[in-house]
Write a protein that holds these residues in place. Structure first.
Motif, PDB file in Angstrom:
ATOM      1  N   ARG A   1       0.840  -1.191   0.000  1.00  0.00           N
ATOM      2  CA  ARG A   1       0.000   0.000   0.000  1.00  0.00           C
ATOM      3  C   ARG A   1       0.878   1.246   0.000  1.00  0.00           C
ATOM      4  NH1 ARG A   1      -4.528   1.330   4.600  1.00  0.00           N
ATOM      5  NH2 ARG A   1      -5.474   3.085   3.541  1.00  0.00           N
ATOM      6  N   VAL A   2       0.393   2.272  -0.661  1.00  0.00           N
ATOM      7  CA  VAL A   2       1.017   3.590  -0.645  1.00  0.00           C
ATOM      8  C   VAL A   2       0.007   4.545  -0.033  1.00  0.00           C
ATOM      9  CG1 VAL A   2       1.946   5.475  -2.050  1.00  0.00           C
ATOM     10  CG2 VAL A   2       2.370   3.091  -2.731  1.00  0.00           C
ATOM     11  N   ILE A   3       0.451   5.336   0.941  1.00  0.00           N
ATOM     12  CA  ILE A   3      -0.415   6.352   1.544  1.00  0.00           C
ATOM     13  C   ILE A   3       0.236   7.709   1.325  1.00  0.00           C
ATOM     14  CG2 ILE A   3      -1.407   7.272   3.681  1.00  0.00           C
ATOM     15  CD1 ILE A   3      -1.565   4.413   4.717  1.00  0.00           C
ATOM     16  N   VAL A   4      -0.557   8.644   0.803  1.00  0.00           N
ATOM     17  CA  VAL A   4      -0.109  10.021   0.631  1.00  0.00           C
ATOM     18  C   VAL A   4      -0.952  10.888   1.552  1.00  0.00           C
ATOM     19  CG1 VAL A   4       0.162  11.948  -0.964  1.00  0.00           C
ATOM     20  CG2 VAL A   4       0.566   9.600  -1.762  1.00  0.00           C
ATOM     21  N   ASP A   5      -0.296  11.573   2.479  1.00  0.00           N
ATOM     22  CA  ASP A   5      -0.952  12.500   3.391  1.00  0.00           C
ATOM     23  C   ASP A   5      -0.696  13.910   2.862  1.00  0.00           C
ATOM     24  OD1 ASP A   5      -1.610  14.264   5.472  1.00  0.00           O
ATOM     25  OD2 ASP A   5      -0.932  12.883   7.027  1.00  0.00           O
ATOM     26  N   LYS A   6      -1.702  14.472   2.185  1.00  0.00           N
ATOM     27  CA  LYS A   6      -1.528  15.771   1.546  1.00  0.00           C
ATOM     28  C   LYS A   6      -1.232  16.876   2.559  1.00  0.00           C
ATOM     29  CE  LYS A   6      -4.487  16.970  -1.647  1.00  0.00           C
ATOM     30  NZ  LYS A   6      -5.683  17.130  -2.496  1.00  0.00           N
ATOM     31  N   SER A   7      -1.907  16.879   3.692  1.00  0.00           N
ATOM     32  CA  SER A   7      -1.725  17.966   4.652  1.00  0.00           C
ATOM     33  C   SER A   7      -0.314  17.985   5.232  1.00  0.00           C
ATOM     34  CB  SER A   7      -2.761  17.887   5.776  1.00  0.00           C
ATOM     35  OG  SER A   7      -2.573  16.714   6.540  1.00  0.00           O
ATOM     36  N   GLU A   8       0.294  16.830   5.362  1.00  0.00           N
ATOM     37  CA  GLU A   8       1.656  16.743   5.900  1.00  0.00           C
ATOM     38  C   GLU A   8       2.718  16.690   4.802  1.00  0.00           C
ATOM     39  OE1 GLU A   8       2.483  17.017   9.123  1.00  0.00           O
ATOM     40  OE2 GLU A   8       0.360  17.277   9.601  1.00  0.00           O
ATOM     41  N   ARG A   9       2.272  16.611   3.530  1.00  0.00           N
ATOM     42  CA  ARG A   9       3.194  16.507   2.386  1.00  0.00           C
ATOM     43  C   ARG A   9       4.133  15.313   2.563  1.00  0.00           C
ATOM     44  NH1 ARG A   9       0.124  20.271   1.948  1.00  0.00           N
ATOM     45  NH2 ARG A   9       0.284  22.043   0.569  1.00  0.00           N
ATOM     46  N   GLU A  10       3.541  14.163   2.923  1.00  0.00           N
ATOM     47  CA  GLU A  10       4.323  12.942   3.118  1.00  0.00           C
ATOM     48  C   GLU A  10       3.697  11.775   2.375  1.00  0.00           C
ATOM     49  OE1 GLU A  10       6.543  12.792   7.287  1.00  0.00           O
ATOM     50  OE2 GLU A  10       4.358  12.882   7.518  1.00  0.00           O
ATOM     51  N   MET A  11       4.558  10.858   1.924  1.00  0.00           N
ATOM     52  CA  MET A  11       4.120   9.621   1.300  1.00  0.00           C
ATOM     53  C   MET A  11       4.800   8.471   2.022  1.00  0.00           C
ATOM     54  SD  MET A  11       4.245   8.402  -2.687  1.00  0.00           S
ATOM     55  CE  MET A  11       6.008   8.591  -2.856  1.00  0.00           C
ATOM     56  N   PHE A  12       4.028   7.402   2.262  1.00  0.00           N
ATOM     57  CA  PHE A  12       4.519   6.237   2.970  1.00  0.00           C
ATOM     58  C   PHE A  12       4.336   4.996   2.099  1.00  0.00           C
ATOM     59  CE2 PHE A  12       2.844   9.313   5.957  1.00  0.00           C
ATOM     60  CZ  PHE A  12       3.898   9.468   6.842  1.00  0.00           C
ATOM     61  N   LEU A  13       5.372   4.175   2.018  1.00  0.00           N
ATOM     62  CA  LEU A  13       5.280   2.870   1.375  1.00  0.00           C
ATOM     63  C   LEU A  13       5.179   1.844   2.493  1.00  0.00           C
ATOM     64  CD1 LEU A  13       8.032   3.091  -1.407  1.00  0.00           C
ATOM     65  CD2 LEU A  13       5.717   4.024  -1.396  1.00  0.00           C
ATOM     66  N   LEU A  14       4.107   1.047   2.469  1.00  0.00           N
ATOM     67  CA  LEU A  14       3.856   0.105   3.553  1.00  0.00           C
ATOM     68  C   LEU A  14       3.885  -1.340   3.071  1.00  0.00           C
ATOM     69  CD1 LEU A  14       1.997   2.793   4.214  1.00  0.00           C
ATOM     70  CD2 LEU A  14       1.273   1.355   6.084  1.00  0.00           C
ATOM     71  N   HIS A  15       4.323  -2.211   3.966  1.00  0.00           N
ATOM     72  CA  HIS A  15       4.138  -3.654   3.828  1.00  0.00           C
ATOM     73  C   HIS A  15       3.124  -3.998   4.912  1.00  0.00           C
ATOM     74  CE1 HIS A  15       4.860  -7.893   3.233  1.00  0.00           C
ATOM     75  NE2 HIS A  15       5.049  -8.026   4.529  1.00  0.00           N
ATOM     76  N   HIS A  16       1.884  -4.163   4.511  1.00  0.00           N
ATOM     77  CA  HIS A  16       0.745  -4.294   5.422  1.00  0.00           C
ATOM     78  C   HIS A  16       0.706  -3.063   6.320  1.00  0.00           C
ATOM     79  CE1 HIS A  16      -0.061  -8.128   3.629  1.00  0.00           C
ATOM     80  NE2 HIS A  16       1.178  -8.526   3.892  1.00  0.00           N
ATOM     81  N   GLU A  17       0.958  -3.171   7.618  1.00  0.00           N
ATOM     82  CA  GLU A  17       0.888  -2.013   8.516  1.00  0.00           C
ATOM     83  C   GLU A  17       2.255  -1.403   8.811  1.00  0.00           C
ATOM     84  OE1 GLU A  17      -2.071  -0.700   9.327  1.00  0.00           O
ATOM     85  OE2 GLU A  17      -2.908  -2.306   8.105  1.00  0.00           O
TER      86      GLU A  17
END
Length: 159
Positions: A28-44
């Motif tokens: 999963r990829v999560i992009v948090d626009k308000s924090e200007r961050e992107m996270f690459l996840l392996h499950h959690e």
């Protein structure tokens, strides 16, 4: 013979933008626009995080072509472009059926071609939130992302 040795030595010194990745699958990829961050996840579990630039009008969900907004919601990585104008890029499946219906309801085109990509190949001196709705990272980071994130990976973009 000397030319062959010299040529093979030079090719060994060149650095490819195409990296390999043998770690845990990015689920999963999560992009948090308000924090200007992107996270690459392996499950959690967060495998990597990156600072990002967004569309030039970063607040709110993308509604139509040319609004400068980065979409919000759940999408998939659906394509990749190794010859992108932005170093490397991976496509996000915007617009979905809901996005299309919402734009058409007001007589507009929802736009498209939303990517996670590196810096432009032909410009420099870019400030924050400069894209037309895409998500941008540094080129070295994009090389890692391009290797780690496979087509079909879920992307969630939050306000």
């Amino acid at each position: 013979m000397v030319l062959v040795a010299l040529a093979s030595g030079l090719t060994g010194c060149t650095k490819s933008k195409f990296k390999t990745y043998n770690g845990p699958e990015v689920t999963r990829v999560i992009v948090d626009k308000s924090e200007r961050e992107m996270f690459l996840l392996h499950h959690e579990k967060v495998l990597k995080s990156y600072n990002v630039d967004l569309g030039f009008a970063p607040n709110g969900h993308k509604e139509f072509e040319g609004d400068g907004k980065t979409p919000e919601g759940s999408y998939l990585i659906d394509r990749r472009n190794p010859n992108s104008d932005f170093h490397l890029s991976i496509g996000i499946s915007y617009p979905n059926e809901r996005d299309i219906a919402k734009a058409r309801a007001v007589g507009r085109d929802p736009g498209g071609d939303i990517f996670i990509h590196g810096r432009p190949n032909k410009r420099s001196g870019i400030g924050p939130d400069w894209t037309a709705g895409c998500i941008s990272v540094k080129n070295r980071e994009m090389e890692d992302i391009y290797a780690m994130v496979k087509d079909g990976t879920l992307v969630t973009i939050t306000p």
